[in-house]
Design a protein around this motif. Structure first.
Motif, PDB file in Angstrom:
ATOM      1  N   PRO A   1      18.238 -34.237 -14.217  1.00 36.43           N
ATOM      2  CA  PRO A   1      19.106 -33.223 -14.853  1.00 36.43           C
ATOM      3  C   PRO A   1      20.541 -33.545 -14.234  1.00 36.43           C
ATOM      4  CG  PRO A   1      17.074 -32.017 -13.740  1.00 36.43           C
ATOM      5  CD  PRO A   1      17.156 -33.432 -13.169  1.00 36.43           C
ATOM      6  N   VAL A   2      21.417 -33.254 -15.550  1.00 39.84           N
ATOM      7  CA  VAL A   2      22.681 -33.213 -14.973  1.00 39.84           C
ATOM      8  C   VAL A   2      23.640 -32.086 -15.541  1.00 39.84           C
ATOM      9  CG1 VAL A   2      24.827 -34.612 -15.543  1.00 39.84           C
ATOM     10  CG2 VAL A   2      22.513 -35.793 -15.621  1.00 39.84           C
TER      11      VAL A   2
ATOM     12  N   ARG B   1      29.721 -28.440 -27.191  1.00 43.12           N
ATOM     13  CA  ARG B   1      29.595 -29.755 -27.089  1.00 43.12           C
ATOM     14  C   ARG B   1      28.894 -30.442 -25.933  1.00 43.12           C
ATOM     15  NH1 ARG B   1      33.033 -32.414 -30.439  1.00 43.12           N
ATOM     16  NH2 ARG B   1      31.614 -34.200 -30.087  1.00 43.12           N
ATOM     17  N   LEU B   2      29.013 -30.110 -24.825  1.00 44.26           N
ATOM     18  CA  LEU B   2      28.599 -30.726 -23.705  1.00 44.26           C
ATOM     19  C   LEU B   2      26.950 -30.233 -23.623  1.00 44.26           C
ATOM     20  CD1 LEU B   2      31.192 -29.641 -21.104  1.00 44.26           C
ATOM     21  CD2 LEU B   2      30.412 -32.209 -21.658  1.00 44.26           C
ATOM     22  N   ASP B   3      26.581 -29.211 -24.200  1.00 43.72           N
ATOM     23  CA  ASP B   3      25.240 -28.745 -24.305  1.00 43.72           C
ATOM     24  C   ASP B   3      24.521 -29.559 -25.360  1.00 43.72           C
ATOM     25  OD1 ASP B   3      22.816 -27.318 -24.194  1.00 43.72           O
ATOM     26  OD2 ASP B   3      23.411 -26.020 -25.961  1.00 43.72           O
ATOM     27  N   ARG B   4      25.205 -29.718 -26.652  1.00 48.38           N
ATOM     28  CA  ARG B   4      24.555 -30.626 -27.693  1.00 48.38           C
ATOM     29  C   ARG B   4      24.331 -32.282 -27.037  1.00 48.38           C
ATOM     30  NH1 ARG B   4      27.741 -29.072 -32.818  1.00 48.38           N
ATOM     31  NH2 ARG B   4      26.804 -26.925 -33.398  1.00 48.38           N
TER      32      ARG B   4
ATOM     33  N   CYS C   1      23.716 -31.734 -21.640  1.00 44.49           N
ATOM     34  CA  CYS C   1      24.096 -31.178 -20.446  1.00 44.49           C
ATOM     35  C   CYS C   1      22.874 -30.204 -20.138  1.00 44.49           C
ATOM     36  CB  CYS C   1      25.259 -30.372 -20.606  1.00 44.49           C
ATOM     37  SG  CYS C   1      25.977 -29.783 -19.068  1.00 44.49           S
ATOM     38  N   ASP C   2      22.361 -30.200 -18.776  1.00 44.89           N
ATOM     39  CA  ASP C   2      21.330 -29.479 -18.516  1.00 44.89           C
ATOM     40  C   ASP C   2      21.819 -28.120 -17.846  1.00 44.89           C
ATOM     41  OD1 ASP C   2      18.805 -31.183 -18.980  1.00 44.89           O
ATOM     42  OD2 ASP C   2      20.346 -32.373 -17.807  1.00 44.89           O
TER      43      ASP C   2
ATOM     44  N   GLY D   1      21.619 -24.007 -25.170  1.00 43.69           N
ATOM     45  CA  GLY D   1      20.436 -24.489 -24.806  1.00 43.69           C
ATOM     46  C   GLY D   1      20.444 -24.501 -23.288  1.00 43.69           C
ATOM     47  N   CYS D   2      21.468 -24.689 -22.765  1.00 42.12           N
ATOM     48  CA  CYS D   2      21.524 -25.231 -21.030  1.00 42.12           C
ATOM     49  C   CYS D   2      21.622 -23.986 -20.265  1.00 42.12           C
ATOM     50  CB  CYS D   2      22.748 -26.163 -20.744  1.00 42.12           C
ATOM     51  SG  CYS D   2      24.466 -25.477 -21.241  1.00 42.12           S
TER      52      CYS D   2
END
Ligand SMILES: Cc1cc2nc3c(=O)[nH]c(=O)nc-3n(C[C@H](O)[C@H](O)[C@H](O)COP(=O)(O)O)c2cc1C
Length: 327
Positions: A164-165, A182-185, A188-189, A233-234
């Protein structure tokens, strides 16, 4: 006894307290001390690109950035924290402790991020935290370019590793929610809110600039954890300004899955982890919560948003709050 376990970026943690990236987590002895005092995980001291370049002259010539930084390192300042040593620290610590080790990277040269990431994964890191830091100095560079750099770094790292990152974000984005989404999509965990920087000052006697260590901004973190929680989501981890158990409770109520702490342990020692945890347990008992999951995000914007008809009503409510503070 309350169940303090929590899940953070796919890691199962025995409690929400993580010792954040710092010299406290620099070597296997430090990591063991964190674990023995009750930390659920540690973020290792960041591996900085310049340390790598000190060891590899060809690489330094190739990217040739910040010669002053390299000179500083070559003078010995951070030499002992060279990448090989970080990899060995992870390997040794993995044998000594049973908590997740989150390695941290800070680079400037784009292609070094995935390279470090891969090496840290190979050394046994359980997860990665990308400590992304750009100082927007250039008058001609639009903010969007910095956002794109974050996404590119994340994508390139995610392409190379299977652990995971997370991204440790700066709070100075025009829209923290937009960048976060955007990072989540892009896979990004977890997001770590927020990064902490040196802040500038001026010495009025010498009339020169000087840097002072910034303070973790507790309420800034709290605000954005609450505004983002349940909408991405993260996972979210707060980082900044936690000084007591009450602060841990607040971050979890806002929606944090984990709470990173650093300065408190510098000031009062790692024994404070026990106080944070016992205070958290006491609060849970008093409010009849048996697990972290029972109250995490209860005071997030998302929870309150559910009671609004739509986003327009939520915005009107926040606007009214803003006006109230002025009138
Ligand atoms: C001595 C010291 C060294 C630090 N080194 C790093 C680092 O290498 N990488 C990083 O991402 N953050 C680093 N930090 C920042 C912490 O991880 C944390 O984000 C910051 O201190 C805010 O949290 P706090 O208010 O609990 O201290 C450092 C902080 C301190 C005090």
């Amino acid at each position: 006894m309350a169940d303090l376990t929590t899940s953070y970026m796919g890691l199962e943690l025995r409690n929400p307290i993580i010792v954040s990236s710092s010299d406290l987590t620099r070597d296997e002895e430090g990591i063991k001390r964190c674990r023995d005092n009750g930390a659920a995980a540690v973020v290792l001291k960041s591996l900085f690109e310049e340390q790598f370049q000190v060891g590899e002259d060809s690489q330094a010539q190739e990217s040739a950035i910040y010669p002053e930084a390299l000179d500083y390192l070559k003078s010995g300042a951070l030499m002992e924290y060279a990448p090989q040593q970080v990899f060995q620290t992870i390997e040794k610590a993995k044998k000594q402790v049973d908590i997740p080790l989150i390695a941290s990277i800070n680079c400037q040269t784009p292609k070094l991020w995935p390279r470090f990431a891969q090496q840290l994964e190979n050394a046994g890191a359980d997860a990665l935290e990308l400590n992304i830091y750009f100082l927007p100095l250039d008058l001609e560079t639009p903010g969007e370019n910095y956002e794109k750099s974050h996404l590119r770094i994340l994508r390139e790292v995610k392409d190379k590793v299977s652990i995971p990152v997370s991204v440790k974000l700066a709070h100075q984005f025009t829209s923290v929610p937009y960048v976060s989404q955007r990072l989540d999509r892009d896979g990004c965990d977890a997001l770590v809110l927020f990064n902490w920087f040196m802040v500038p000052d001026i010495d009025t006697e010498t009339q020169k600039t000087r840097n002072i260590k910034g303070q973790g901004i507790f309420h800034q973190c709290l605000k954005w954890v609450a505004l983002l929680s349940g909408r991405l989501g993260c996972d979210l981890s707060s980082s900044g300004g936690v000084q007591k158990a009450d602060h841990v409770v607040k971050q979890i109520l806002a929606g944090a899955s984990a709470v990173q702490v650093c300065s408190l342990f510098y000031q009062k020692g790692l024994g404070e982890i026990k106080n944070l945890l016992s205070g958290l347990e006491e609060w849970m008992k008093e409010h009849k919560y048996s697990s972290i999951q029972d109250f995490r995000g209860e005071v997030s914007f998302r929870k309150q948003q559910l009671s609004f008809k739509d986003m327009g009503q939520a915005k009107a409510y926040l606007r009214a709050q803003y006006l109230e503070s002025y009138l």
